[in-house]
Write a protein that holds these residues in place. Structure first.
Motif, PDB file in Angstrom:
ATOM      1  N   LEU A  54       0.848  -1.191   0.000  1.00  0.00           N
ATOM      2  CA  LEU A  54       0.000   0.000   0.000  1.00  0.00           C
ATOM      3  C   LEU A  54       0.884   1.242   0.000  1.00  0.00           C
ATOM      4  N   GLU A  55       0.282   2.366  -0.369  1.00  0.00           N
ATOM      5  CA  GLU A  55       0.982   3.627  -0.184  1.00  0.00           C
ATOM      6  C   GLU A  55       1.164   3.862   1.307  1.00  0.00           C
ATOM      7  N   ASN A  56       2.241   4.561   1.654  1.00  0.00           N
ATOM      8  CA  ASN A  56       2.591   4.727   3.065  1.00  0.00           C
ATOM      9  C   ASN A  56       1.448   5.265   3.908  1.00  0.00           C
ATOM     10  N   GLU A  57       0.819   6.338   3.447  1.00  0.00           N
ATOM     11  CA  GLU A  57      -0.234   6.964   4.248  1.00  0.00           C
ATOM     12  C   GLU A  57      -1.382   6.001   4.508  1.00  0.00           C
ATOM     13  N   GLU A  58      -1.774   5.253   3.472  1.00  0.00           N
ATOM     14  CA  GLU A  58      -2.872   4.298   3.641  1.00  0.00           C
ATOM     15  C   GLU A  58      -2.470   3.178   4.591  1.00  0.00           C
ATOM     16  N   ALA A  59      -1.232   2.668   4.429  1.00  0.00           N
ATOM     17  CA  ALA A  59      -0.765   1.592   5.303  1.00  0.00           C
ATOM     18  C   ALA A  59      -0.700   2.065   6.754  1.00  0.00           C
ATOM     19  N   GLN A  60      -0.196   3.277   6.958  1.00  0.00           N
ATOM     20  CA  GLN A  60      -0.084   3.803   8.320  1.00  0.00           C
ATOM     21  C   GLN A  60      -1.452   4.068   8.927  1.00  0.00           C
ATOM     22  N   GLN A  61      -2.393   4.547   8.093  1.00  0.00           N
ATOM     23  CA  GLN A  61      -3.752   4.786   8.586  1.00  0.00           C
ATOM     24  C   GLN A  61      -4.423   3.482   8.992  1.00  0.00           C
ATOM     25  N   LYS A  62      -4.284   2.452   8.149  1.00  0.00           N
ATOM     26  CA  LYS A  62      -4.881   1.158   8.467  1.00  0.00           C
ATOM     27  C   LYS A  62      -4.267   0.568   9.729  1.00  0.00           C
ATOM     28  N   PHE A  63      -2.951   0.734   9.850  1.00  0.00           N
ATOM     29  CA  PHE A  63      -2.291   0.209  11.041  1.00  0.00           C
ATOM     30  C   PHE A  63      -2.767   0.944  12.288  1.00  0.00           C
ATOM     31  N   SER A  64      -2.892   2.266  12.181  1.00  0.00           N
ATOM     32  CA  SER A  64      -3.369   3.061  13.317  1.00  0.00           C
ATOM     33  C   SER A  64      -4.774   2.653  13.722  1.00  0.00           C
ATOM     34  N   VAL A  84       7.885  10.851  -7.533  1.00  0.00           N
ATOM     35  CA  VAL A  84       7.272  10.071  -6.455  1.00  0.00           C
ATOM     36  C   VAL A  84       6.115   9.237  -6.997  1.00  0.00           C
ATOM     37  N   LEU A  85       5.290   9.848  -7.831  1.00  0.00           N
ATOM     38  CA  LEU A  85       4.161   9.122  -8.423  1.00  0.00           C
ATOM     39  C   LEU A  85       4.652   7.965  -9.279  1.00  0.00           C
ATOM     40  N   ASN A  86       5.714   8.196 -10.045  1.00  0.00           N
ATOM     41  CA  ASN A  86       6.258   7.147 -10.906  1.00  0.00           C
ATOM     42  C   ASN A  86       6.749   5.965 -10.081  1.00  0.00           C
ATOM     43  N   VAL A  87       7.559   6.245  -9.055  1.00  0.00           N
ATOM     44  CA  VAL A  87       8.086   5.181  -8.198  1.00  0.00           C
ATOM     45  C   VAL A  87       6.951   4.449  -7.493  1.00  0.00           C
ATOM     46  N   THR A  88       5.998   5.213  -6.957  1.00  0.00           N
ATOM     47  CA  THR A  88       4.893   4.613  -6.206  1.00  0.00           C
ATOM     48  C   THR A  88       4.052   3.709  -7.092  1.00  0.00           C
ATOM     49  N   THR A  89       3.748   4.166  -8.303  1.00  0.00           N
ATOM     50  CA  THR A  89       2.918   3.379  -9.222  1.00  0.00           C
ATOM     51  C   THR A  89       3.579   2.046  -9.559  1.00  0.00           C
ATOM     52  N   ILE A  90       4.871   2.080  -9.885  1.00  0.00           N
ATOM     53  CA  ILE A  90       5.580   0.847 -10.236  1.00  0.00           C
ATOM     54  C   ILE A  90       5.695  -0.071  -9.016  1.00  0.00           C
ATOM     55  N   ALA A  91       5.989   0.513  -7.845  1.00  0.00           N
ATOM     56  CA  ALA A  91       6.142  -0.295  -6.630  1.00  0.00           C
ATOM     57  C   ALA A  91       4.841  -0.991  -6.261  1.00  0.00           C
ATOM     58  N   LEU A  92       3.709  -0.300  -6.409  1.00  0.00           N
ATOM     59  CA  LEU A  92       2.416  -0.911  -6.099  1.00  0.00           C
ATOM     60  C   LEU A  92       2.077  -2.018  -7.093  1.00  0.00           C
ATOM     61  N   GLU A  93       2.410  -1.790  -8.364  1.00  0.00           N
ATOM     62  CA  GLU A  93       2.094  -2.784  -9.393  1.00  0.00           C
ATOM     63  C   GLU A  93       2.910  -4.059  -9.218  1.00  0.00           C
ATOM     64  N   PRO A 120      10.574   3.833  -0.190  1.00  0.00           N
ATOM     65  CA  PRO A 120      10.297   4.914   0.765  1.00  0.00           C
ATOM     66  C   PRO A 120       8.868   5.443   0.680  1.00  0.00           C
ATOM     67  N   TYR A 121       8.108   5.024  -0.347  1.00  0.00           N
ATOM     68  CA  TYR A 121       6.749   5.540  -0.525  1.00  0.00           C
ATOM     69  C   TYR A 121       5.684   4.457  -0.424  1.00  0.00           C
ATOM     70  N   THR A 122       6.103   3.212  -0.236  1.00  0.00           N
ATOM     71  CA  THR A 122       5.157   2.102  -0.121  1.00  0.00           C
ATOM     72  C   THR A 122       5.543   1.213   1.052  1.00  0.00           C
ATOM     73  N   SER A 123       4.540   0.570   1.638  1.00  0.00           N
ATOM     74  CA  SER A 123       4.765  -0.270   2.815  1.00  0.00           C
ATOM     75  C   SER A 123       3.924  -1.533   2.716  1.00  0.00           C
TER      76      SER A 123
END
Length: 652
Positions: free
Chosen positions: A96-106, A540-549, A555-558
């Motif tokens: 997941l993207e960091n913010e979403e992963a951290q929110q779900k964990f919280s 950041v969007l480029n790295v995040t998109t590829i990492a999620l796929e 640093p932007y996905t967890s």
């Protein structure tokens, strides 16, 4: 509800991907926590390694305990899968993207639910905490991937063999395959079983009762690809991926290595005193002594000021080499660190009169403290002064945190080089010498590749091709493509170099790793670009998109995993029987992770783990804690990981 009883059923999993943070909450006693086995399975194909580590942890206590486990992965590797197995049920983490992963964990921990978070801060250290039932076994499985570098005709794979648990049974299996023949495999200082099932494959097997005293290195050689290289293909979901491996020898190119003009720029500031300056003397006196006569060189020491062997680059005669070695051996460490003046002076020494390859080998152990201290301004000044495009290879030396590695990487990347680091130890001189060997024999300079049907290209390796190294180019092509024309251009000792070849597209299932290798290197290159150009929303969007796929932790996905809660039967007072009921909350909600704290002594925490990773012994403070503290303390452990969000740009 009995909190202690309820929390004993919970399994709390936290992965902190950080070399800079230590938990302030005391570790709980880890008595009777054993690692029943640790199995490490490695598959390496054409230099791309996928490592899966599986460990079974047994709680031999008659009560629930919290246990913390730490491990290392090689620098540059990406986590790509993570799961835990409880009572035979495996739970896979989601990327997941960091913010979403951290929110779900919280949300999970605030609701008393069991959850895990794995995130990275560009370090090699992981840790997780487990809270599991009395006499329960938990299987932890993780996968990481990395592209190995071919230097001096060899690939080297490093497997850390360290644990803060007593490992009863260790098994390591390494399967090596290549599109060219595997020439040799070695496991220095390890008595492993090595077999060769076929000419293009090898297998390494090692087992022991308990953990060995050192990490395991697998060194293997493969045959060169020929003058035009070799191209592999794979197609999936309507998209084709290719991998062009280019590693010709000097004989195959019909030439010999180029001569070089090389300047050694060596830090001798006060912080270099002791073992570091002694290792520098050993390494560089040996390097200088072995310079070929056709090379030109100079040696420049710097602290607050510059002290050069000569004002000019001189031929590598025996007289000049011996005199400069005496200079190296006479140096004492003192003064500040004026990086800007030293590097600007060095690159200005190169001139038009030489046809040799210009190279700077720059060693430092600290941040700039004299002259210009702005790292951004130093980079700008060096790049402007580097009129002859000298490649700057940087060696960061000493304890991590004493130097700004992001700055050093950016400095080298924008000047056609790379940055590496070495710890301060008795083996540093050998490591520095070995690194120098990989850049000491340039074969082709300014090497570029063009493909008639290729797109989304990503190139690994340095801009120059050195003897014994390779270039790997990855890209995409349209489905139904029949042939791909590959053109390589550069310069050798004999002048302009051009190689052109038509490769017939033949996709194969054994090449299914290529899309992931393309994604891996695309992310690595984008992260390197950020170090040079700065972080932008588009990058950041480029790295995040590829990492999620493709499922990589960056640093932007967890990774986030939540363990489903078991339903607890409800007691019916009228019938005197237990009835099936809804899932119950394991524990009451506790405070938010915002209240978590981190220690200031960041580097000490990592160094302690990296050096030995011993089994943690209970302290008097630990003994004062209840044997099963409930979810509150576990949450405090978990929440400190999330406090690291504020440190995203603090260090690599």
């Amino acid at each position: 509800m009995d909190i202690k009883k309820s929390s004993a059923r919970a399994v709390v999993l936290l992965l902190l991907f950080s070399a800079c943070v230590s938990l302030v909450v005391p570790s709980l006693a880890q008595s009777n926590i054993e690692s029943d086995y640790m199995n490490i399975d490695v598959k390496i194909h054409d230099g791309y390694a996928i490592t899966t580590v599986e460990e079974k942890l047994d709680n031999l206590n008659n009560e629930s305990v919290t246990d913390k486990f730490q491990f290392l992965i090689p620098e540059g590797a990406f986590m790509s899968a993570f799961s835990i197995t409880i009572d035979g049920e495996e739970y896979q983490a989601d990327i997941l993207e960091n913010e979403e992963a951290q929110q779900k964990f919280s949300e999970a921990v605030s609701g008393g639910r069991t959850a895990g978070l794995l995130e990275t801060r560009n370090t090699e250290l992981f840790s997780y905490s487990l809270n599991f039932e009395a006499n329960q076994s938990v299987i932890v499985k993780l996968t990481y991937e990395q592209a190995l570098t071919r230097t001096m005709d060899e690939y080297e794979y490093l497997q850390y063999l360290r644990s803060n648990h007593v490992v009863e049974d260790l098994g390591v299996t390494v399967d090596i395959s290549s599109s060219t023949d595997v020439l040799s495999v070695d496991t220095p200082e390890f008595d492993a079983d090595i077999t060769y099932p076929a000419a293009d494959s090898a297998k390494v097997e090692y087992s022991s009762k308990g953990m060995p005293d050192s990490d395991m290195t697998v060194v293997f050689k493969t045959e060169n690809t020929g003058a035009d290289g070799k191209m592999l293909f794979y197609e999936v979901n309507g998209t084709g991926y290719f991998m062009h491996i280019f590693s010709p020898t000097a004989d195959e190119l019909g030439t010999s290595p180029l001569n070089k003009d090389i300047i050694f720029v060596i830090d001798k500031s006060g912080s270099m005193d002791g073992l570091k300056i002694e290792q520098v003397k050993v390494a560089f006196s040996s390097i200088i002594d072995e310079l070929p006569e056709a090379d030109n060189f100079n040696v420049m020491f710097f602290d607050s000021n510059i002290d050069s062997y000569s004002d000019l680059i001189l031929p590598a005669t025996e007289e000049n080499k011996n005199a400069s070695i005496n200079l190296v051996l006479s140096k004492r460490a003192t003064g500040g660190t004026n990086i800007n003046e030293a590097l600007v002076a060095a690159v200005k020494m190169f001139g038009n009169e030489s046809n040799n390859v210009p190279i700077v080998v720059f060693l430092t152990d600290g941040e700039p403290t004299e002259g210009i201290t702005s790292t951004a301004l130093i980079r700008r000044n060096v790049l402007k002064a580097n009129e002859f495009d000298a490649a700057i290879f940087t060696i960061a030396f000493g304890r991590e945190g004493s130097y700004d590695f992001n700055f050093l990487q950016a400095l080298s990347l924008e000047n056609q080089g790379i940055a590496v680091y070495f710890e301060e130890n008795s083996e540093a001189a050998e490591g520095i010498s070995n690194f120098y060997d990989t850049i000491s024999t340039p074969l082709v300079t300014d090497l570029m590749f063009v493909y008639d049907e290729g797109s989304n290209l990503v190139v690994t390796g340095k801009e120059h091709l050195f003897v014994g190294s390779d270039k790997i180019i990855l890209g995409k092509y349209e489905e139904n493509t029949v042939t791909i024309n590959a053109e390589a251009r550069g310069f050798t000792r004999d002048g302009s170099y051009v190689s052109e070849h038509d490769f017939s597209v033949q996709t194969s299932d054994e090449n299914s790793f290529i899309p992931r290798l393309w994604a891996y290197n695309t992310i690595r290159n984008k992260l390197d670009e950020m170090k040079v150009e700065g972080e932008t929303d588009e990058m950041v969007l480029n790295v995040t998109t590829i990492a999620l796929e493709y499922g990589f932790v960056t640093p932007y996905t967890s990774f986030f995993v939540e363990i489903p809660q078991a339903e607890e039967p409800e007691y019916d007072s009228d019938s005197g029987e237990y009835q099936s009921g809804e899932a119950v909350m394991d524990v009451a909600p506790t405070e938010s992770y915002d209240s978590a704290m981190v220690m200031d002594d960041e580097t000490d925490a990592e160094d302690t783990m990296v050096d030995s990773m011993p089994v943690e012994e209970p302290t008097e403070e630990d003994a004062a804690e209840p044997a099963s503290p409930g979810f509150g303390l576990v949450l405090a452990l978990s929440m400190s990981g999330l406090a690291m969000v504020a440190f995203r740009n603090r260090k690599e």
